[in-house]
Enzyme design. Sequence first.
Site, PDB file in Angstrom:
ATOM      1  N   TYR A 131     -10.354   5.379  15.238  1.00  0.00           N
ATOM      2  CA  TYR A 131      -9.413   5.756  14.178  1.00  0.00           C
ATOM      3  C   TYR A 131      -9.270   7.283  14.083  1.00  0.00           C
ATOM      4  O   TYR A 131      -8.165   7.825  14.056  1.00  0.00           O
ATOM      5  CB  TYR A 131      -9.926   5.174  12.860  1.00  0.00           C
ATOM      6  CG  TYR A 131      -9.064   5.433  11.657  1.00  0.00           C
ATOM      7  CD1 TYR A 131      -7.896   4.713  11.433  1.00  0.00           C
ATOM      8  CD2 TYR A 131      -9.425   6.393  10.701  1.00  0.00           C
ATOM      9  CE1 TYR A 131      -7.114   4.938  10.298  1.00  0.00           C
ATOM     10  CE2 TYR A 131      -8.658   6.623   9.578  1.00  0.00           C
ATOM     11  CZ  TYR A 131      -7.501   5.887   9.371  1.00  0.00           C
ATOM     12  OH  TYR A 131      -6.729   6.120   8.254  1.00  0.00           O
ATOM     13  N   GLY A 133      -0.670   1.752  10.035  1.00  0.00           N
ATOM     14  CA  GLY A 133      -1.934   2.156  10.663  1.00  0.00           C
ATOM     15  C   GLY A 133      -2.987   1.107  10.399  1.00  0.00           C
ATOM     16  O   GLY A 133      -2.881   0.336   9.436  1.00  0.00           O
ATOM     17  N   LYS A 143      -6.015   9.840  14.392  1.00  0.00           N
ATOM     18  CA  LYS A 143      -5.523  10.620  13.255  1.00  0.00           C
ATOM     19  C   LYS A 143      -5.625  12.121  13.526  1.00  0.00           C
ATOM     20  O   LYS A 143      -4.849  12.917  12.999  1.00  0.00           O
ATOM     21  CB  LYS A 143      -6.297  10.231  11.983  1.00  0.00           C
ATOM     22  CG  LYS A 143      -6.070   8.776  11.572  1.00  0.00           C
ATOM     23  CD  LYS A 143      -4.596   8.508  11.258  1.00  0.00           C
ATOM     24  CE  LYS A 143      -4.338   7.122  10.722  1.00  0.00           C
ATOM     25  NZ  LYS A 143      -2.917   6.862  10.413  1.00  0.00           N
ATOM     26  N   GLY A 186       0.803  -1.228   0.000  1.00  0.00           N
ATOM     27  CA  GLY A 186       0.000   0.000   0.000  1.00  0.00           C
ATOM     28  C   GLY A 186       0.830   1.269   0.000  1.00  0.00           C
ATOM     29  O   GLY A 186       1.858   1.383  -0.690  1.00  0.00           O
ATOM     30  N   ILE A 187       0.383   2.213   0.801  1.00  0.00           N
ATOM     31  CA  ILE A 187       1.012   3.536   0.836  1.00  0.00           C
ATOM     32  C   ILE A 187       2.465   3.442   1.323  1.00  0.00           C
ATOM     33  O   ILE A 187       3.356   4.106   0.781  1.00  0.00           O
ATOM     34  CB  ILE A 187       0.177   4.473   1.733  1.00  0.00           C
ATOM     35  CG1 ILE A 187      -1.179   4.753   1.055  1.00  0.00           C
ATOM     36  CG2 ILE A 187       0.916   5.766   2.034  1.00  0.00           C
ATOM     37  CD1 ILE A 187      -2.164   5.528   1.910  1.00  0.00           C
ATOM     38  N   ASN A 238       4.014   5.380   9.122  1.00  0.00           N
ATOM     39  CA  ASN A 238       2.908   5.135   8.188  1.00  0.00           C
ATOM     40  C   ASN A 238       1.992   3.999   8.626  1.00  0.00           C
ATOM     41  O   ASN A 238       0.800   4.015   8.310  1.00  0.00           O
ATOM     42  CB  ASN A 238       3.509   4.831   6.802  1.00  0.00           C
ATOM     43  CG  ASN A 238       2.528   4.120   5.908  1.00  0.00           C
ATOM     44  OD1 ASN A 238       1.619   4.734   5.345  1.00  0.00           O
ATOM     45  ND2 ASN A 238       2.658   2.801   5.787  1.00  0.00           N
TER      46      ASN A 238
HETATM   47  P1  NAI Z   1      -2.624  -0.940   4.468  1.00  0.00           P
HETATM   48  O1  NAI Z   1      -3.492  -1.689   5.418  1.00  0.00           O
HETATM   49  O2  NAI Z   1      -2.660  -1.321   3.014  1.00  0.00           O
HETATM   50  O3  NAI Z   1      -1.089  -1.027   4.958  1.00  0.00           O
HETATM   51  C1  NAI Z   1      -0.726  -0.779   6.296  1.00  0.00           C
HETATM   52  C2  NAI Z   1       0.567  -1.505   6.585  1.00  0.00           C
HETATM   53  O4  NAI Z   1       0.872  -1.293   7.970  1.00  0.00           O
HETATM   54  C3  NAI Z   1       0.449  -3.007   6.359  1.00  0.00           C
HETATM   55  O5  NAI Z   1       1.538  -3.480   5.610  1.00  0.00           O
HETATM   56  C4  NAI Z   1       0.435  -3.557   7.776  1.00  0.00           C
HETATM   57  O6  NAI Z   1       0.975  -4.864   7.867  1.00  0.00           O
HETATM   58  C5  NAI Z   1       1.285  -2.532   8.515  1.00  0.00           C
HETATM   59  N1  NAI Z   1       1.047  -2.575   9.956  1.00  0.00           N
HETATM   60  C6  NAI Z   1      -0.146  -2.537  10.594  1.00  0.00           C
HETATM   61  N2  NAI Z   1       0.043  -2.688  11.918  1.00  0.00           N
HETATM   62  C7  NAI Z   1       1.377  -2.800  12.123  1.00  0.00           C
HETATM   63  C8  NAI Z   1       2.169  -2.994  13.277  1.00  0.00           C
HETATM   64  N3  NAI Z   1       1.629  -3.116  14.488  1.00  0.00           N
HETATM   65  N4  NAI Z   1       3.514  -3.083  13.120  1.00  0.00           N
HETATM   66  C9  NAI Z   1       4.073  -2.991  11.902  1.00  0.00           C
HETATM   67  N5  NAI Z   1       3.361  -2.817  10.769  1.00  0.00           N
HETATM   68  C10 NAI Z   1       2.022  -2.738  10.882  1.00  0.00           C
HETATM   69  O7  NAI Z   1      -2.970   0.586   4.678  1.00  0.00           O
HETATM   70  P2  NAI Z   1      -2.730   1.845   3.735  1.00  0.00           P
HETATM   71  O8  NAI Z   1      -3.989   2.150   3.054  1.00  0.00           O
HETATM   72  O9  NAI Z   1      -1.494   1.658   2.937  1.00  0.00           O
HETATM   73  O10 NAI Z   1      -2.530   2.984   4.840  1.00  0.00           O
HETATM   74  C11 NAI Z   1      -1.262   3.468   5.261  1.00  0.00           C
HETATM   75  C12 NAI Z   1      -1.478   4.642   6.210  1.00  0.00           C
HETATM   76  O11 NAI Z   1      -2.246   5.650   5.551  1.00  0.00           O
HETATM   77  C13 NAI Z   1      -2.246   4.276   7.472  1.00  0.00           C
HETATM   78  O12 NAI Z   1      -1.717   4.998   8.559  1.00  0.00           O
HETATM   79  C14 NAI Z   1      -3.657   4.749   7.160  1.00  0.00           C
HETATM   80  O13 NAI Z   1      -4.384   5.022   8.318  1.00  0.00           O
HETATM   81  C15 NAI Z   1      -3.371   5.990   6.356  1.00  0.00           C
HETATM   82  N6  NAI Z   1      -4.485   6.407   5.500  1.00  0.00           N
HETATM   83  C16 NAI Z   1      -4.881   5.650   4.413  1.00  0.00           C
HETATM   84  C17 NAI Z   1      -5.915   6.091   3.615  1.00  0.00           C
HETATM   85  C18 NAI Z   1      -6.360   5.337   2.407  1.00  0.00           C
HETATM   86  O14 NAI Z   1      -7.259   5.840   1.708  1.00  0.00           O
HETATM   87  N7  NAI Z   1      -5.804   4.182   2.084  1.00  0.00           N
HETATM   88  C19 NAI Z   1      -6.637   7.345   3.907  1.00  0.00           C
HETATM   89  C20 NAI Z   1      -6.143   8.044   5.064  1.00  0.00           C
HETATM   90  C21 NAI Z   1      -5.097   7.587   5.807  1.00  0.00           C
END
Ligand code: NAI
Length: 475
Positions: free
Chosen positions: A381, A318, A385, A246-247, A316
């Site tokens: 959440y 989350g 944030k 992801g991000i 990052n």
């Molecule tokens: P995602 O779920 O695709 O990736 C999140 C990554 O964080 C995963 O690889 C996961 O394994 C890792 N992770 C989670 N808990 C962990 C832990 N305890 N220790 C180590 N790694 C851990 O999420 P995405 O969409 O890539 O989001 C990334 C960030 O962007 C997050 O903080 C999310 O809240 C934020 N965000 C995303 C949005 C979206 O539209 N996708 C919108 C607003 C914020």
Amino acid sequence: MADKILEYLHSSTGKQIAAALGMPVPPQLKRAKAGYADKPLAGVNALVGASANSATAAALVKALDMLGANLKVSSDLAGLDGVKQAAAKSKVDVSISQADAGVSESVLVLDVTSAASVADLRLLYDFFQPRLRRLPGNARIVVIGRPRGDSKDALAETAQASLPGFIRSLAKESGKNGTTANLIQLKSGAEAGLEGALRYFLTPHSAFVTGQVLPVVGAPKGAKAVAFSEKPLTGKLAVVTGAARGIGAAIAEVLAREGATVIGVDRPADESTLGATMSAIGGIVCPLDITEADAGLKLAAVAAERGGKIDIIVHNAGITRDKMMRNMASHLWDMVLDVNLGAIVRCNEQLLNGEAFGEGARIVCISSIGGIAGNVGQTNYAATKSAVIGYVDALSKELSGKGIAVNAIAPGFIETQMTAAIPVVTREVARRLSSLSQGGLPVDIAEAVTFMASPLAAGVNGATLRVCGQNLVGA
Ligand code: NAI
């Protein structure tokens, strides 16, 4: 994750069907294909305006010249004088442009830092109104004003306070062809930070950022000035949490593109995905649950093994665990609070206490527009944030004197696994309700994080920048 409707509407059949039905087609955003270039505006016509007595026009003209733009001033408005004076002082060539001369400028920059009365705001109208009908696709508009508390009296503060409303409306009006409009609030004396901010806002690196206000307040005390160079993160060690996918994976890739060595962190269960992401960019695999009590110490140890200190950390990782508050089990509250907030605070404390950060280090946290507007089912959440926004502001002040800058990025709707899980109708509405009529891509967040992590954001500290295409959610 893909926006299938957008892909279809951009195909030749999709375009024909949309035209026949009179359907609007979301613009095709022009994103950066490579790293930051020395002269990103070479060959680009940039119309620039400023009031006659502007104290920042010289810095603006110089910055646009450094970016390689063909500078033009308009013969039909008051902004002419300020720019001509500044250009003569800086020995920069400018040519005269007329609104009806058929020359199209794809970059419009107006300096209204000296606007100090209601009458001074007329320049906004005179500068933009004649040109908006002919803006080419993916054009860039930047207005430069002053942050709150930086003007000489209440009337000047009032004039400056008009600018956020102005830019947000202009962004909504001009987004249909991919044009972005943003406001840089340049603090008096922080002119050295202008060029870097313009490098981001006037180039395809900021394709999904529009309707935003970014204060440029000056480098943190103790930070050294660094001139622009290509691959500006060369020699830097960067930690990215949640980097497997992801991000986070996109952030790791873009930081590496700009020269950084990346330590990618993710849960041990995701080690193989993380390994694949890191091997593609020559990064270091660090399987670690960030909620472990000594996660910060472990990160410092990994950096020390590489013989270095941490220059950049991107918090990052989350999670979401959505439930209406009335139905939410306490463990879901605790889990989200700990991953999205507790772990960040603990980790930074351990790194700061252990002096594990390098000189001029950058901390970048990922917030969310959910933390600004709130969402049904996301009390846990959104609390985290929202807290991140306050945290970067407070920590930036606490670290004053250490040369470390702390900022946040608040993503809007981004196409990832997280948003692919949203029910289809809600997802379609969330995607389209933005000035650019589409969701963003992970690379859009990665570009914004990289800007914050690089010398380009030397003057930015304690800020949160939304990267959301001006999504109505969180507006
Ligand atoms: P995602 O779920 O695709 O990736 C999140 C990554 O964080 C995963 O690889 C996961 O394994 C890792 N992770 C989670 N808990 C962990 C832990 N305890 N220790 C180590 N790694 C851990 O999420 P995405 O969409 O890539 O989001 C990334 C960030 O962007 C997050 O903080 C999310 O809240 C934020 N965000 C995303 C949005 C979206 O539209 N996708 C919108 C607003 C914020």
